[in-house]
Scaffold this motif. Structure first.
Motif, short mmCIF file in Angstrom:
data_model
loop_
_atom_site.label_atom_id
_atom_site.label_comp_id
_atom_site.label_asym_id
_atom_site.label_seq_id
_atom_site.Cartn_x
_atom_site.Cartn_y
_atom_site.Cartn_z
N THR A 18 0.83 -1.21 0.00
CA THR A 18 0.00 0.00 0.00
C THR A 18 0.86 1.25 0.00
O THR A 18 0.57 2.22 -0.72
N VAL A 19 1.92 1.24 0.80
CA VAL A 19 2.82 2.39 0.82
C VAL A 19 3.50 2.56 -0.54
O VAL A 19 3.57 3.68 -1.08
N VAL A 20 3.97 1.46 -1.11
CA VAL A 20 4.63 1.52 -2.42
C VAL A 20 3.64 2.03 -3.48
O VAL A 20 3.98 2.87 -4.31
N GLY A 21 2.40 1.52 -3.43
CA GLY A 21 1.39 1.97 -4.39
C GLY A 21 1.13 3.46 -4.30
O GLY A 21 1.01 4.15 -5.33
N LEU A 22 1.07 3.98 -3.08
CA LEU A 22 0.85 5.43 -2.90
C LEU A 22 2.04 6.24 -3.42
O LEU A 22 1.86 7.28 -4.06
N VAL A 23 3.25 5.76 -3.15
CA VAL A 23 4.43 6.49 -3.60
C VAL A 23 4.53 6.47 -5.13
O VAL A 23 4.86 7.48 -5.76
N ILE A 24 4.25 5.31 -5.74
CA ILE A 24 4.25 5.23 -7.20
C ILE A 24 3.20 6.17 -7.78
O ILE A 24 3.46 6.91 -8.74
N SER A 25 2.02 6.17 -7.18
CA SER A 25 0.94 7.03 -7.68
C SER A 25 1.31 8.50 -7.52
O SER A 25 1.06 9.32 -8.42
N LEU A 26 1.91 8.84 -6.38
CA LEU A 26 2.33 10.22 -6.17
C LEU A 26 3.40 10.62 -7.17
O LEU A 26 3.37 11.73 -7.73
N GLY A 27 4.34 9.72 -7.43
CA GLY A 27 5.38 10.02 -8.41
C GLY A 27 4.82 10.23 -9.80
O GLY A 27 5.20 11.16 -10.51
N CYS A 28 3.87 9.35 -10.20
CA CYS A 28 3.24 9.51 -11.52
C CYS A 28 2.44 10.80 -11.60
O CYS A 28 2.46 11.51 -12.62
N ALA A 29 1.71 11.12 -10.52
CA ALA A 29 0.90 12.34 -10.51
C ALA A 29 1.78 13.58 -10.63
O ALA A 29 1.49 14.49 -11.43
N LEU A 30 2.85 13.63 -9.85
CA LEU A 30 3.73 14.79 -9.90
C LEU A 30 4.49 14.85 -11.23
O LEU A 30 4.76 15.95 -11.74
N GLY A 31 4.83 13.67 -11.78
CA GLY A 31 5.48 13.66 -13.10
C GLY A 31 4.56 14.24 -14.17
O GLY A 31 5.00 15.03 -15.02
N LEU A 32 3.30 13.84 -14.16
CA LEU A 32 2.34 14.38 -15.12
C LEU A 32 2.16 15.88 -14.91
O LEU A 32 2.06 16.65 -15.87
N ALA A 33 2.09 16.29 -13.63
CA ALA A 33 1.94 17.72 -13.35
C ALA A 33 3.15 18.51 -13.84
O ALA A 33 3.01 19.61 -14.39
N ALA A 34 4.35 17.93 -13.68
CA ALA A 34 5.56 18.62 -14.14
C ALA A 34 5.54 18.84 -15.64
O ALA A 34 6.02 19.87 -16.14
N VAL A 35 5.00 17.87 -16.39
CA VAL A 35 4.95 17.97 -17.84
C VAL A 35 3.84 18.89 -18.31
O VAL A 35 4.00 19.66 -19.26
N THR A 36 2.70 18.84 -17.63
CA THR A 36 1.51 19.54 -18.12
C THR A 36 1.30 20.93 -17.54
O THR A 36 0.71 21.79 -18.20
N LEU A 37 1.76 21.19 -16.32
CA LEU A 37 1.52 22.50 -15.71
C LEU A 37 2.10 23.67 -16.52
O LEU A 37 1.46 24.71 -16.65
N PRO A 38 3.32 23.54 -17.07
CA PRO A 38 3.82 24.66 -17.89
C PRO A 38 2.93 24.97 -19.09
O PRO A 38 2.91 26.12 -19.56
#
Length: 315
Positions: free
Chosen positions: A120-140
């Motif tokens: 569960t912890v790993v799943g949350l961290v992976i999800s957070l990483g993917c979410a922030l990665g998408l935000a880094a690409v799309t927010l600009p």
């Protein structure tokens, strides 16, 4: 935890409390929710809800892969029961209830609590990483100013990437388990399991972006609309997750989403989308929890001295 394990009435009471808080959250904003849905076409709401269900299904497979990588493979229907019935606990104040419920439900089917906790912890961290990665690409693409103002979230990405290295991850998890006086996880998560889980998680995030894009309907146009949609939910979810004191990130997530959608929608329109999104995910949690409960009814829990001994020995 020992009382939760041995007292079925306590389990039932916590389940009812979670459903009560969930119903309270819906009723508290019921008038605004009805008004928001009234401004959207029925097919838009239905298609968006379908995208949410698909995204939750992707996240289920991602979590199942990690749990299997730690040595506890569960059939998909059982994994659905454990994950989504346990996740109803997130509607209770505090973040411990969902973890406790998931660990006990998984224990019933032969998975030691430490593996469920780790997955569960790993799943949350992976999800957070993917979410922030998408935000880094799309927010600009949405707003350079907004990307600059949320640098502190995007700065977490390198830490998450390093932390997701299987050996680093296992070390950190075992350190946490040692602090709470639990036995360590006995094997390193295979790199292949990590990559497969990340791929399913990213697919889930694209479904989440699709559900916002569908809710936007014809309210905005332009080639960056899907990027706006994905950035809006990714940043909103990450912000809500980090606000651990708020049950399921209620209120925090909506505020962040309105902020990201501001460049393409007025505040009232953005609030309509945020409220409809919250309703879709709340109902999605309930639908998946009900489906997991119904589908897993034919799967017998781990019973007998050998099964129970294996579970307790692995703790």
């Amino acid at each position: 935890m020992s009382r939760l394990r041995s007292n079925p009435l306590l389990r039932a009471g916590l389940a009812l409390a979670a459903l009560g808080f969930l119903a309270y959250g819906l009723s508290r904003n019921w008038e605004g929710t009805v008004t928001a849905l009234g401004r959207l076409s029925w097919w838009t709401v239905a298609a968006s809800f379908a995208a949410v269900l698909a995204g939750l299904g992707c996240m289920l497979v991602a979590w199942q892969v990690v749990l299997a990588g730690f040595g506890s493979p569960l059939p998909l229907r059982v994994a659905a029961k454990v994950l989504f019935m346990g996740q109803l606990g997130k509607y209770l104040p505090g973040s411990v209830w969902a973890f406790a419920a998931m660990m006990e439900l998984a224990r019933d089917h032969g998975s030691p609590p430490r593996r469920t906790f780790g997955a569960t912890v790993v799943g949350l961290v992976i999800s957070l990483g993917c979410a922030l990665g998408l935000a880094a690409v799309t927010l600009p693409l949405v707003s350079g100013d907004l990307a600059a103002r949320t640098w502190y979230l995007l700065a977490l990405i390198p830490l998450i990437v390093v932390g997701l290295h299987p050996r680093v991850l296992t070390f950190v998890l075992n350190l946490a388990l040692r602090v709470v006086r639990r036995e360590p996880i006995e094997q390193v998560l295979p790199g292949r399991a990590m990559l497969v889980s990340a791929a399913w998680t990213m697919a889930g995030w694209l479904c989440y972006g699709l559900h916002i894009w569908l809710l936007l309907d014809a309210r905005a146009d332009g080639p960056t609309l899907f990027a706006v949609s994905t950035a809006a939910y990714a940043l909103a979810w990450a912000t809500g997750l980090l606000a651990v004191v708020v049950p399921a990130g209620i209120g925090i997530r909506e505020g962040a989403m309105v902020l990201v959608l501001a460049p393409v929608l007025s505040a009232p329109q953005a609030l309509v989308v945020a409220v409809a999104s919250r309703l879709a995910f709340t109902l999605g949690d309930v639908v998946w929890a009900g489906a997991g409960f119904a589908l897993a009814r034919g799967h017998a829990p781990a019973e007998g001295p050998e099964s129970k001994a294996a579970v307790y020995a692995a703790q």
